[in-house]
Design an enzyme around this catalytic site. Structure first.
Site, PDB file in Angstrom:
ATOM      1  N   CYS A  96     -13.543  -6.426   0.785  1.00  0.00           N
ATOM      2  CA  CYS A  96     -13.299  -5.330  -0.150  1.00  0.00           C
ATOM      3  C   CYS A  96     -11.843  -5.457  -0.586  1.00  0.00           C
ATOM      4  O   CYS A  96     -10.986  -5.863   0.207  1.00  0.00           O
ATOM      5  CB  CYS A  96     -13.515  -4.011   0.577  1.00  0.00           C
ATOM      6  SG  CYS A  96     -13.308  -2.597  -0.513  1.00  0.00           S
ATOM      7  N   HIS A 201     -15.340   3.007  -3.763  1.00  0.00           N
ATOM      8  CA  HIS A 201     -15.171   2.010  -4.827  1.00  0.00           C
ATOM      9  C   HIS A 201     -15.024   2.670  -6.194  1.00  0.00           C
ATOM     10  O   HIS A 201     -15.605   3.714  -6.448  1.00  0.00           O
ATOM     11  CB  HIS A 201     -16.360   1.049  -4.839  1.00  0.00           C
ATOM     12  CG  HIS A 201     -16.411   0.179  -3.613  1.00  0.00           C
ATOM     13  ND1 HIS A 201     -17.499  -0.591  -3.279  1.00  0.00           N
ATOM     14  CD2 HIS A 201     -15.495  -0.047  -2.649  1.00  0.00           C
ATOM     15  CE1 HIS A 201     -17.249  -1.253  -2.169  1.00  0.00           C
ATOM     16  NE2 HIS A 201     -16.052  -0.931  -1.753  1.00  0.00           N
ATOM     17  N   GLU A 204     -10.724   2.065 -12.322  1.00  0.00           N
ATOM     18  CA  GLU A 204      -9.850   3.067 -12.940  1.00  0.00           C
ATOM     19  C   GLU A 204      -9.056   2.479 -14.089  1.00  0.00           C
ATOM     20  O   GLU A 204      -8.589   1.336 -14.021  1.00  0.00           O
ATOM     21  CB  GLU A 204      -8.853   3.638 -11.908  1.00  0.00           C
ATOM     22  CG  GLU A 204      -9.423   4.795 -11.121  1.00  0.00           C
ATOM     23  CD  GLU A 204      -8.382   5.567 -10.302  1.00  0.00           C
ATOM     24  OE1 GLU A 204      -8.778   6.526  -9.653  1.00  0.00           O
ATOM     25  OE2 GLU A 204      -7.179   5.203 -10.312  1.00  0.00           O
ATOM     26  N   GLY A 372      -5.130   4.623  -4.652  1.00  0.00           N
ATOM     27  CA  GLY A 372      -5.134   6.053  -4.317  1.00  0.00           C
ATOM     28  C   GLY A 372      -6.541   6.614  -4.273  1.00  0.00           C
ATOM     29  O   GLY A 372      -7.513   5.951  -4.611  1.00  0.00           O
ATOM     30  N   SER A 373      -6.657   7.847  -3.837  1.00  0.00           N
ATOM     31  CA  SER A 373      -7.945   8.529  -3.875  1.00  0.00           C
ATOM     32  C   SER A 373      -8.224   8.966  -5.313  1.00  0.00           C
ATOM     33  O   SER A 373      -7.354   8.891  -6.175  1.00  0.00           O
ATOM     34  CB  SER A 373      -7.917   9.728  -2.938  1.00  0.00           C
ATOM     35  OG  SER A 373      -6.799  10.537  -3.242  1.00  0.00           O
ATOM     36  N   MET A 374      -9.452   9.404  -5.553  1.00  0.00           N
ATOM     37  CA  MET A 374      -9.910   9.752  -6.902  1.00  0.00           C
ATOM     38  C   MET A 374      -8.947  10.732  -7.596  1.00  0.00           C
ATOM     39  O   MET A 374      -8.757  11.840  -7.119  1.00  0.00           O
ATOM     40  CB  MET A 374     -11.299  10.381  -6.776  1.00  0.00           C
ATOM     41  CG  MET A 374     -11.975  10.687  -8.080  1.00  0.00           C
ATOM     42  SD  MET A 374     -13.675  11.213  -7.781  1.00  0.00           S
ATOM     43  CE  MET A 374     -13.406  12.785  -6.939  1.00  0.00           C
ATOM     44  N   SER A 378      -2.058   5.437  -7.822  1.00  0.00           N
ATOM     45  CA  SER A 378      -1.980   4.229  -7.011  1.00  0.00           C
ATOM     46  C   SER A 378      -0.582   3.643  -7.132  1.00  0.00           C
ATOM     47  O   SER A 378       0.174   4.006  -8.034  1.00  0.00           O
ATOM     48  CB  SER A 378      -3.003   3.198  -7.500  1.00  0.00           C
ATOM     49  OG  SER A 378      -4.320   3.697  -7.387  1.00  0.00           O
ATOM     50  N   HIS A 395      -3.272  -0.260   2.485  1.00  0.00           N
ATOM     51  CA  HIS A 395      -4.222  -0.610   1.420  1.00  0.00           C
ATOM     52  C   HIS A 395      -4.648   0.566   0.559  1.00  0.00           C
ATOM     53  O   HIS A 395      -5.272   0.390  -0.471  1.00  0.00           O
ATOM     54  CB  HIS A 395      -5.462  -1.246   2.029  1.00  0.00           C
ATOM     55  CG  HIS A 395      -6.468  -0.261   2.545  1.00  0.00           C
ATOM     56  ND1 HIS A 395      -6.159   0.729   3.451  1.00  0.00           N
ATOM     57  CD2 HIS A 395      -7.781  -0.112   2.266  1.00  0.00           C
ATOM     58  CE1 HIS A 395      -7.252   1.428   3.707  1.00  0.00           C
ATOM     59  NE2 HIS A 395      -8.239   0.950   3.016  1.00  0.00           N
ATOM     60  N   LYS A 471     -16.736   5.963 -10.982  1.00  0.00           N
ATOM     61  CA  LYS A 471     -16.871   6.081  -9.529  1.00  0.00           C
ATOM     62  C   LYS A 471     -18.249   5.603  -9.087  1.00  0.00           C
ATOM     63  O   LYS A 471     -19.255   5.915  -9.723  1.00  0.00           O
ATOM     64  CB  LYS A 471     -16.669   7.559  -9.170  1.00  0.00           C
ATOM     65  CG  LYS A 471     -16.384   7.828  -7.735  1.00  0.00           C
ATOM     66  CD  LYS A 471     -14.982   7.413  -7.342  1.00  0.00           C
ATOM     67  CE  LYS A 471     -14.815   7.612  -5.849  1.00  0.00           C
ATOM     68  NZ  LYS A 471     -13.824   6.752  -5.265  1.00  0.00           N
TER      69      LYS A 471
END
Length: 472
Positions: A96, A201, A204, A372-374, A378, A395, A471
């Site tokens: 991943c 996953h 973006e 980053g999260s949703m 990042s 990561h 997403k």
DNA sequence: ATGTCC
């Protein structure tokens, strides 16, 4: 976690007290540690007891509880000293990682197109559990994918040879053994090449909001206001099935060879054993599968962009994996050694001058991506010299809360509406998935990036703010 | 992460 068993080495590095304490090192601030699950410490202390460990078993600032090994865990083993390989040390989603693409577009120019672009990307990028793409491969073709990686994809017309210059291992790892991969694993993957998957996953569209390091940003081709695209996904059903298959194989090997496992989830075998070699061959096949997958998705993203914005260019900045076991040479106590470095939810972060980096980046160091999260943002960082974790870094934001807890607390629909109000377009088939991925269920990505830099794991180069998130 | 329990 409670800090009573920990001893600070600095504000961002901790070790365990006691005789065996030095074999465990946690990179985090007091605040991050206090918010971390007790299980992380228990798990990394167990990893430190495995045979042939070199240096310390380590956690990155974004660490959280995983299967056997913590996610955000790094552990290096020496094959010549009975060192082991563990499927739980790589993770189920083998290789991943994140492919980051820089574009020739600015946010200013793209603003009128954001809605149609979000729709077009959502139509073009297969996403979700079990979702299949337009490619249907035979088992023989899949063997070629597993041997050829992103190079296979480029040969098939997905992307360009220039992409390969900016993929770890130039798009293909050695040592893939498709014959070590079960028929079931191959069958599961036949329709899943070029798909995003689910869970954390995403694809973006982001804008470069802040530059921290001008020199590295220039080398990476990044400037404020520029649009970039990040694709986060892995080896789909193939990697997952390999993980499942080899947990059994490696547990049997550990039992046969009398390896004392502190936790059965740490199923492992000596690197030099037949089972250890079989797993590594299968894992390398899955790494190539993931590299090919992100290469195909890169191509699909380019096509979607160009249908909405003719003339859009998407050039590969870098492609980093964060679930691997790789053979690398590292200096340990003054001598160079060949090690098997497990990184589970941790990014390789080679510093300036490393011979394996493409010439364009060699002076500034490897691009490191903290996804980053949703909806939060990042970071692009750069590898530094004298990294204390076998050239590894964080990561992602790292979960702070379980999926179950997140489901109880948030509604996917409400989250998506709220993010829209903040100018972030989410497209997903799964409201449940969106709730599980609530930004509040993750650590603060800004803190993770800041501590990653403070711990001298990598240095910040740019902050990316999301505008569109497809997403899984 | 995952044909989200063969």
């Amino acid at each position: 976690m409670k800090l009573d068993r920990l001893q600070p080495l600095s504000e961002t590095a901790w070790t365990l007290t006691g005789a065996a304490g030095a074999a465990v090192k946690l990179f985090a601030t007091r605040d991050l540690l206090e918010a971390m699950d007790e299980k992380v410490l228990e798990q990394i202390a167990n990893v430190a007891r495995l045979p042939g460990l070199v240096g310390a078993a380590m956690t990155m600032p974004d660490a959280h509880w995983g299967y056997g090994f913590p996610i955000g865990g790094v552990a290096a083993f020496d094959a010549e000293e009975g060192g082991v390989v563990s499927a739980g040390g790589v993770g189920f989603d083998i290789s991943c990682g994140i492919r980051c693409l820089r574009t020739n577009l600015t946010l200013e120019a793209l603003v009128p197109c954001l809605e149609p672009l979000a729709d077009e990307l959502f139509r073009s990028i297969p996403a979700g559990v079990g979702e299949e793409g337009s490619l249907k491969l035979s088992v023989a073709e899949l063997d070629q994918v597993m041997r050829g990686g992103a190079r296979w994809a480029v040969e098939r017309g997905y992307g360009t040879p220039e992409d390969l210059d900016y993929v770890e291992e130039y798009g293909r790892v050695e040592g893939a053994r498709p014959e070590n991969v079960s028929e079931l694993a191959k069958k599961r993957q036949r329709g899943e090449m070029g798909t995003l998957g689910s869970g954390n996953h995403y694809l973006e569209v982001q804008v470069v909001e802040r530059i921290y390091d001008r020199e590295a940003a220039q080398a990476y081709g990044l400037a404020e206001g520029q649009i970039v695209v990040s694709i986060h996904c892995g080896s789909r059903g193939l990697g997952h099935q390999i993980g499942t298959d080899y947990l059994v194989t490696l547990a049997r090997a550990a039992s046969r060879l009398g390896i004392d496992l502190p936790d059965r989830e740490l199923a492992c075998a000596p690197i030099k054993s037949p089972e250890g070699q079989q797993y590594l061959g299968a894992m390398n096949a899955a790494i190539n599968c993931a590299l090919a997958n992100r290469q195909i998705l890169t191509h699909l993203a380019r096509e979607a962009f160009r249908r909405v914005v003719p003339g859009a260019r998407l050039d590969t900045l870098f492609d980093v994996s964060h679930n691997t076991c790789k053979v690398e040479r590292h200096r340990v106590n003054g001598g160079e050694r060949r090690l098997h470095v497990h990184r589970k939810g941790a990014t390789r972060a080679f510093g300036p001058g490393h011979p394996d980096l493409p010439p364009r980046y060699r002076a500034v160091g490897q691009p490191v991506i903290i996804g980053g999260s949703m909806g939060t943002g990042s970071y692009v960082l750069a590898g530094v010299r004298d990294n204390p974790a076998f050239s590894s870094a964080s990561h992602g934001a790292g979960r702070a809360m379980s999926r179950r807890q997140a489901l109880q607390r948030w509604s996917g629909r409400e989250l998506i509406d709220e993010l829209r109000g903040r100018g972030i377009l989410i497209r997903t088939k799964s409201m449940r998935g969106a709730a599980e991925e609530a930004p509040g269920a993750y650590k603060d990505v800004d803190a993770v990036a800041e501590v990653t830099e403070a711990a001298q794991l990598a240095r910040r180069v740019a902050f990316l703010k999301p505008k569109i998130c497809i997403k899984g």
